[in-house]
Scaffold this motif. Structure first.
Motif, PDB file in Angstrom:
ATOM      1  N   GLU A  53     -27.822  11.408  15.645  1.00 23.50           N
ATOM      2  CA  GLU A  53     -27.302   9.953  16.297  1.00 23.50           C
ATOM      3  C   GLU A  53     -27.869   8.831  15.228  1.00 23.50           C
ATOM      4  OE1 GLU A  53     -26.496   8.967  19.917  1.00 23.50           O
ATOM      5  OE2 GLU A  53     -26.707  11.093  20.902  1.00 23.50           O
ATOM      6  N   TYR A 248     -18.249  13.523  20.522  1.00 21.89           N
ATOM      7  CA  TYR A 248     -18.924  14.868  20.512  1.00 21.89           C
ATOM      8  C   TYR A 248     -18.494  15.934  21.343  1.00 21.89           C
ATOM      9  CZ  TYR A 248     -21.173  11.946  24.144  1.00 21.89           C
ATOM     10  OH  TYR A 248     -21.409  11.093  25.266  1.00 21.89           O
ATOM     11  N   ALA A 261     -17.644  10.405  23.716  1.00 23.70           N
ATOM     12  CA  ALA A 261     -17.295   9.506  24.703  1.00 23.70           C
ATOM     13  C   ALA A 261     -16.998   8.355  24.342  1.00 23.70           C
ATOM     14  CB  ALA A 261     -18.929   9.293  25.700  1.00 23.70           C
ATOM     15  N   ARG A 304     -23.843   2.845  29.933  1.00 23.15           N
ATOM     16  CA  ARG A 304     -25.062   3.071  29.506  1.00 23.15           C
ATOM     17  C   ARG A 304     -25.950   1.607  29.546  1.00 23.15           C
ATOM     18  NH1 ARG A 304     -20.672   4.330  26.001  1.00 23.15           N
ATOM     19  NH2 ARG A 304     -20.760   6.720  25.374  1.00 23.15           N
ATOM     20  N   ARG A 331     -27.912   4.483  24.502  1.00 19.10           N
ATOM     21  CA  ARG A 331     -27.379   5.648  24.377  1.00 19.10           C
ATOM     22  C   ARG A 331     -28.261   6.983  24.130  1.00 19.10           C
ATOM     23  NH1 ARG A 331     -22.064   5.064  20.600  1.00 19.10           N
ATOM     24  NH2 ARG A 331     -21.515   7.099  21.834  1.00 19.10           N
TER      25      ARG A 331
HETATM   26  N1  GLY Z   1     -25.531   9.288  23.158  1.00 23.95           N
HETATM   27  C1  GLY Z   1     -24.135   9.825  23.641  1.00 23.95           C
HETATM   28  C2  GLY Z   1     -23.477   8.555  24.310  1.00 23.95           C
HETATM   29  O1  GLY Z   1     -24.023   7.707  24.680  1.00 23.95           O
HETATM   30  O2  GLY Z   1     -22.087   8.722  24.582  1.00 23.95           O
END
Ligand code: GLY
Ligand code: FAD
Length: 361
Positions: A53, A248, A261, A304, A331
């Motif tokens: 990431e 992902y 996402a 998030r 995230r």
């Molecule tokens: N770290 C993955 C997301 O926030 O979708």
């Protein structure tokens, strides 16, 4: 009722703080307005994607590395103490590139990561397909990060909470904190939908809903919605997660694949949209055509918690005695949760600690 510390929010961050603090003997209560992990922490894919990431170095990278390194021992400890298996997989993650320009950027990130002592293996599309035969020629190149991994986010949240409870913490679900109570500039307790609770210290870990409790101008969190779907397959399609900017596919135990996402800033609704799911499905099938045969399971959305500062807030309020905050992990809250919990426990115990990458007061 009286506690040393009340934590507002039963997400992964609040539950991790409760785990570390109650292990040290503090009397702790977690107050959650819905159920444990009901918000972002139950929606997350569970990637521990430090290298996957972070394509650009920033100071939070060091904290993320440190937190990732806590998972092997933590998963064993939580299983032994609570019986909950957090599904920790140290399988690594592939970051993929579907064109030459992205591949070039990936190669550059490999350089700075290797200079910091991290492992990263550049693979051609063919080398990747030798390992993961279902990946289509759409994928041009990849980098394998063997130290990254993943967990089951909801189980991690539950395990932290159950561990805290085993060490004496109280978990209040379906209980909303309405107000933080103080006498002058000193915390005295919280007012909840089920009555008042006394305490000397309050930690705000309310994710995207933290702002009203922080009592500071320009400091706050806001939601960034993410839509996700899952499918199941009897046949194994992928053994290691694949990650690309904003996308992902994560293989989970029991033949499940989480595909995510979307990213929508500033909305407090968790509607799953046709457009959001369609974009994820199109991408997923282009990369892994065998997913067309997979069985639909479900789709969901989570919020998030992004901080206005662009980095997590972790620390004590500069003016209100006894008020602490730990929020805005955006995230990477699942990845950062062990370090965040341990750090806050140190701070609440009165230790003088600092962690690179966090906005500390
Ligand atoms: N770290 C993955 C997301 O926030 O979708
Ligand atoms: P939350 O989980 O949102 O918890 C806050 C809690 O506070 C909620 O349960 C809420 O009900 C409660 N609350 C709010 N107000 C009150 C109140 N007044 N009284 C009582 N309780 C209250 N991170 C990773 O590391 N890896 C990933 O792969 C990953 N994937 C993600 C995918 C998606 C789709 C999403 C949405 C997030 C993802 N994240 C991932 C990010 C991660 O989920 C978050 O950073 C993390 O869960 C934040 O945890 P939290 O405890 O701060 O917030």
């Amino acid at each position: 009722m009286n506690y040393d510390v009340i934590i507002i929010g039963g997400g992964v961050i609040g539950c991790s703080i409760a785990h570390y603090l109650s292990e040290r003997g503090a009397s702790v209560a977690v107050v959650e307005r819905h159920t444990l992990g009901a918000e972002a922490s139950g929606a997350a894919a569970g990637l521990l994607g430090v290298q996957a990431e972070w394509t650009m170095y920033d100071s939070l990278f060091q904290a993320a590395r440190k937190s990732r390194s806590m998972f092997p021992a933590l998963s064993v400890k939580l299983r032994d103490k609570t019986g909950i298996d957090i599904g920790y997989q140290s399988s690594g993650i592939y970051r993929i590139a579907c064109n030459e320009e992205t591949a070039q950027q990936l190669r550059e990130s490999v350089l700075w990561q290797q200079n910091l002592g991290e492992q990263a293996v550049i693979m051609t599309g063919e080398q990747l397909r030798d390992k993961e035969p279902a990946i289509s020629p759409f994928v041009h190149e990849a980098v394998y990060y063997p130290e990254d991994g993943h967990v089951i986010a909801h189980e991690l949240t539950r395990a932290f909470a159950y561990s805290a409870a085993a060490s004496g913490a109280t978990i209040y679900e379906e209980t909303e904190v309405l107000e933080i109570e103080r006498s002058g500039n000193t915390i005295t307790g919280v007012v909840t939908s089920r009555g008042r609770i006394s305490c000397a210290q309050v930690v705000v870990a309310a994710g995207s809903w933290s702002t009203p409790f922080l009592h500071m101008q320009h400091v706050g969190t806001y939601p960034v919605k993410g839509e996700v779907l899952s499918v199941t397959s009897y046949k194994s399609i992928l053994s290691v997660p694949i990650f690309e900017e904003g996308f992902y596919i994560v293989p989970k135990r029991g033949g499940r694949y989480i595909i995510g996402a979307t990213v929508t800033e500033g909305v407090y609704d968790k509607t799953v949209t046709m457009g959001g799911i369609q974009s994820l499905m199109q991408k997923a099938v282009a990369i892994l055509p065998a997913l067309q045969e997979a069985k639909w399971e479900r789709a969901w959305a989570g919020l998030r918690p992004q901080s206005k500062a662009g980095a997590p807030y972790m620390g004590r309020h500069p003016e209100i005695e006894g008020l602490y905050m730990c929020t805005g992990h955006y995230r990477n809250g699942i990845l950062l949760s062990p370090l965040a919990g341990r750090y806050m426990a140190d701070l609440l115990e009165g230790k003088s600690v600092r962690e690179e990458g966090f906005v500390c007061y």
